[in-house]
Design a protein around this motif. Sequence first.
Motif, PDB file in Angstrom:
ATOM      1  N   ASP A  81      -9.966 -21.569   9.636  1.00  0.00           N
ATOM      2  CA  ASP A  81     -10.755 -20.357   9.391  1.00  0.00           C
ATOM      3  C   ASP A  81     -10.186 -19.647   8.164  1.00  0.00           C
ATOM      4  O   ASP A  81      -9.101 -19.072   8.200  1.00  0.00           O
ATOM      5  N   MET A  82     -10.933 -19.679   7.063  1.00  0.00           N
ATOM      6  CA  MET A  82     -10.424 -19.156   5.799  1.00  0.00           C
ATOM      7  C   MET A  82     -10.283 -17.638   5.791  1.00  0.00           C
ATOM      8  O   MET A  82      -9.607 -17.086   4.913  1.00  0.00           O
ATOM      9  N   ARG A  83     -10.882 -16.940   6.752  1.00  0.00           N
ATOM     10  CA  ARG A  83     -10.715 -15.485   6.804  1.00  0.00           C
ATOM     11  C   ARG A  83      -9.257 -15.110   7.067  1.00  0.00           C
ATOM     12  O   ARG A  83      -8.831 -14.006   6.717  1.00  0.00           O
ATOM     13  N   ILE A 109     -12.354 -26.922   6.446  1.00  0.00           N
ATOM     14  CA  ILE A 109     -12.233 -25.466   6.377  1.00  0.00           C
ATOM     15  C   ILE A 109     -13.601 -24.853   6.634  1.00  0.00           C
ATOM     16  O   ILE A 109     -14.621 -25.540   6.609  1.00  0.00           O
ATOM     17  N   SER A 110     -13.617 -23.535   6.881  1.00  0.00           N
ATOM     18  CA  SER A 110     -14.891 -22.858   7.078  1.00  0.00           C
ATOM     19  C   SER A 110     -14.670 -21.356   7.001  1.00  0.00           C
ATOM     20  O   SER A 110     -13.537 -20.893   6.922  1.00  0.00           O
ATOM     21  N   ARG A 111     -15.746 -20.622   7.061  1.00  0.00           N
ATOM     22  CA  ARG A 111     -15.627 -19.173   7.073  1.00  0.00           C
ATOM     23  C   ARG A 111     -15.219 -18.680   8.446  1.00  0.00           C
ATOM     24  O   ARG A 111     -14.856 -17.529   8.635  1.00  0.00           O
ATOM     25  N   GLY A 112     -15.269 -19.552   9.460  1.00  0.00           N
ATOM     26  CA  GLY A 112     -14.798 -19.191  10.781  1.00  0.00           C
ATOM     27  C   GLY A 112     -15.925 -18.819  11.725  1.00  0.00           C
ATOM     28  O   GLY A 112     -17.073 -18.619  11.341  1.00  0.00           O
ATOM     29  N   SER A 113     -15.572 -18.745  13.000  1.00  0.00           N
ATOM     30  CA  SER A 113     -16.510 -18.400  14.062  1.00  0.00           C
ATOM     31  C   SER A 113     -15.904 -17.288  14.907  1.00  0.00           C
ATOM     32  O   SER A 113     -14.761 -16.882  14.657  1.00  0.00           O
ATOM     33  N   GLY A 138     -14.594 -15.102   3.712  1.00  0.00           N
ATOM     34  CA  GLY A 138     -14.200 -16.464   4.017  1.00  0.00           C
ATOM     35  C   GLY A 138     -14.626 -17.445   2.941  1.00  0.00           C
ATOM     36  O   GLY A 138     -13.848 -18.328   2.543  1.00  0.00           O
ATOM     37  N   ARG A 139     -15.828 -17.290   2.441  1.00  0.00           N
ATOM     38  CA  ARG A 139     -16.308 -18.193   1.390  1.00  0.00           C
ATOM     39  C   ARG A 139     -15.579 -17.946   0.074  1.00  0.00           C
ATOM     40  O   ARG A 139     -15.275 -18.891  -0.666  1.00  0.00           O
ATOM     41  N   ARG A 140     -15.302 -16.684  -0.236  1.00  0.00           N
ATOM     42  CA  ARG A 140     -14.556 -16.377  -1.470  1.00  0.00           C
ATOM     43  C   ARG A 140     -13.177 -17.031  -1.431  1.00  0.00           C
ATOM     44  O   ARG A 140     -12.727 -17.637  -2.411  1.00  0.00           O
ATOM     45  N   LYS A 141     -12.505 -16.911  -0.302  1.00  0.00           N
ATOM     46  CA  LYS A 141     -11.179 -17.520  -0.180  1.00  0.00           C
ATOM     47  C   LYS A 141     -11.257 -19.045  -0.270  1.00  0.00           C
ATOM     48  O   LYS A 141     -10.372 -19.696  -0.831  1.00  0.00           O
ATOM     49  N   ALA A 142     -12.323 -19.606   0.287  1.00  0.00           N
ATOM     50  CA  ALA A 142     -12.498 -21.054   0.211  1.00  0.00           C
ATOM     51  C   ALA A 142     -12.644 -21.507  -1.238  1.00  0.00           C
ATOM     52  O   ALA A 142     -12.028 -22.492  -1.659  1.00  0.00           O
ATOM     53  N   LEU A 143     -13.446 -20.789  -2.016  1.00  0.00           N
ATOM     54  CA  LEU A 143     -13.638 -21.155  -3.413  1.00  0.00           C
ATOM     55  C   LEU A 143     -12.359 -20.976  -4.221  1.00  0.00           C
ATOM     56  O   LEU A 143     -12.059 -21.775  -5.127  1.00  0.00           O
ATOM     57  N   GLU A 144     -11.582 -19.952  -3.895  1.00  0.00           N
ATOM     58  CA  GLU A 144     -10.292 -19.759  -4.558  1.00  0.00           C
ATOM     59  C   GLU A 144      -9.354 -20.923  -4.225  1.00  0.00           C
ATOM     60  O   GLU A 144      -8.650 -21.453  -5.099  1.00  0.00           O
ATOM     61  N   PHE A 145      -9.343 -21.325  -2.970  1.00  0.00           N
ATOM     62  CA  PHE A 145      -8.526 -22.460  -2.536  1.00  0.00           C
ATOM     63  C   PHE A 145      -8.922 -23.720  -3.305  1.00  0.00           C
ATOM     64  O   PHE A 145      -8.055 -24.448  -3.823  1.00  0.00           O
ATOM     65  N   LEU A 146     -10.217 -23.986  -3.410  1.00  0.00           N
ATOM     66  CA  LEU A 146     -10.688 -25.166  -4.134  1.00  0.00           C
ATOM     67  C   LEU A 146     -10.279 -25.118  -5.599  1.00  0.00           C
ATOM     68  O   LEU A 146      -9.854 -26.134  -6.173  1.00  0.00           O
ATOM     69  N   ASP A 147     -10.395 -23.959  -6.208  1.00  0.00           N
ATOM     70  CA  ASP A 147     -10.041 -23.818  -7.619  1.00  0.00           C
ATOM     71  C   ASP A 147      -8.553 -24.084  -7.837  1.00  0.00           C
ATOM     72  O   ASP A 147      -8.158 -24.781  -8.775  1.00  0.00           O
ATOM     73  N   VAL A 194     -25.893 -27.077   2.472  1.00  0.00           N
ATOM     74  CA  VAL A 194     -26.297 -27.209   1.066  1.00  0.00           C
ATOM     75  C   VAL A 194     -25.251 -26.579   0.162  1.00  0.00           C
ATOM     76  O   VAL A 194     -24.876 -27.140  -0.881  1.00  0.00           O
ATOM     77  N   TRP A 195     -24.739 -25.401   0.547  1.00  0.00           N
ATOM     78  CA  TRP A 195     -23.697 -24.720  -0.238  1.00  0.00           C
ATOM     79  C   TRP A 195     -22.449 -25.589  -0.350  1.00  0.00           C
ATOM     80  O   TRP A 195     -21.825 -25.670  -1.413  1.00  0.00           O
TER      81      TRP A 195
END
Length: 340
Positions: A81-83, A109-113, A138-147, A194-195
């Motif tokens: 959970d990336m949050r 990973i995910s934005r969490g539940s 959660g999505r912002r942190k995921a994109l930062e992690f990927l970068d 899709v995202w």
Amino acid sequence: MKKIGFLSFGHWSNHPAYNAQTASDTLLQSIDLAVAAEEIGLDGAYFRVHHFASQLASPFPLLSAIGAKTSKIEIGTGVIDMRYENPMYMVEDAGAADLISGGRLQLGISRGSPEQVIDGWRYFGYEPEAGESEVDMGRRKALEFLDLLNGEGFAHPNPNPMFPNPPGLLRLEPYSEGLRERIWWGAGSNATAVWAAENGMYLQSSTLKNDEGGKPFHVQQAEQIRLYKEAWKKAGHAREPRVSVSRSIFALVTDQDRYYFGQEADRRDKVGMIEPGKRAIFGRSYAAEPDQLIKELAQDEAIQDADTLLLTIPNTLGVDYNVHVLSSILEHVAPGLGWR
């Protein structure tokens, strides 16, 4: 061929019928099960991540230990959970675990539940930015992690460092090349699938998703997979996409199997509210004699469309019984479906 792995929630409880009564039991048995799974020919060992619960929560020490004791099996999460995460610290932990395993990490990973406590990520010191929801965070942190996983330098070096620096900006270390291409996104809806494709992540789809049309769960999940693959192709990624689905599947081959899971045989999809205003559909479990199980699984459209199947296991029943559960699928079911 279809990759087959297990997915453990890592429960423990001080219950007389449980083999995993403490956190130590669960951690050590998880390592032993991954080693045994590799020995019987399973392709993956995956673990859920839940905070504030008697379940596995800190994946990287466990993944590192498994990586050090195995040599072939894929090792992953479903999902982090990336949050709750610091992307920079997570890049360091993930890089170390991936290097220890020789490049076998497959991180979901995910934005969490919904979690055990209200807004549990606040206790970890995280807050959404202005105008941002927890989902956005959660999505912002995921994109930062990927970068950050790309390994590009971004930090200005100290002109008087303790140790000599390489030229240019510094990146996080240890860096594990190729890990960026082995990140999966746990998608609960068609749009998030899709995202994930657009951002070059593989797809993890579990036994729960938003109810988007009222069709049977496996049909909706197959639609999600189709949309994901179309988006991946449209995005022009050079590598092939991967998709995993998880299922509770039990071949009833012993009296013990029938005692534990015979009542699961008549399970059907269920619909409920996972959070306010969000209708979700929960996929059925499968439990039957092998011949019947093969017939039922052959009708599951999403399993057919996925390249990876994660079998959810009853980890509290111990290593030996779970090896039996997994071996039964490999021996009695997988060949009849063309998976082996």
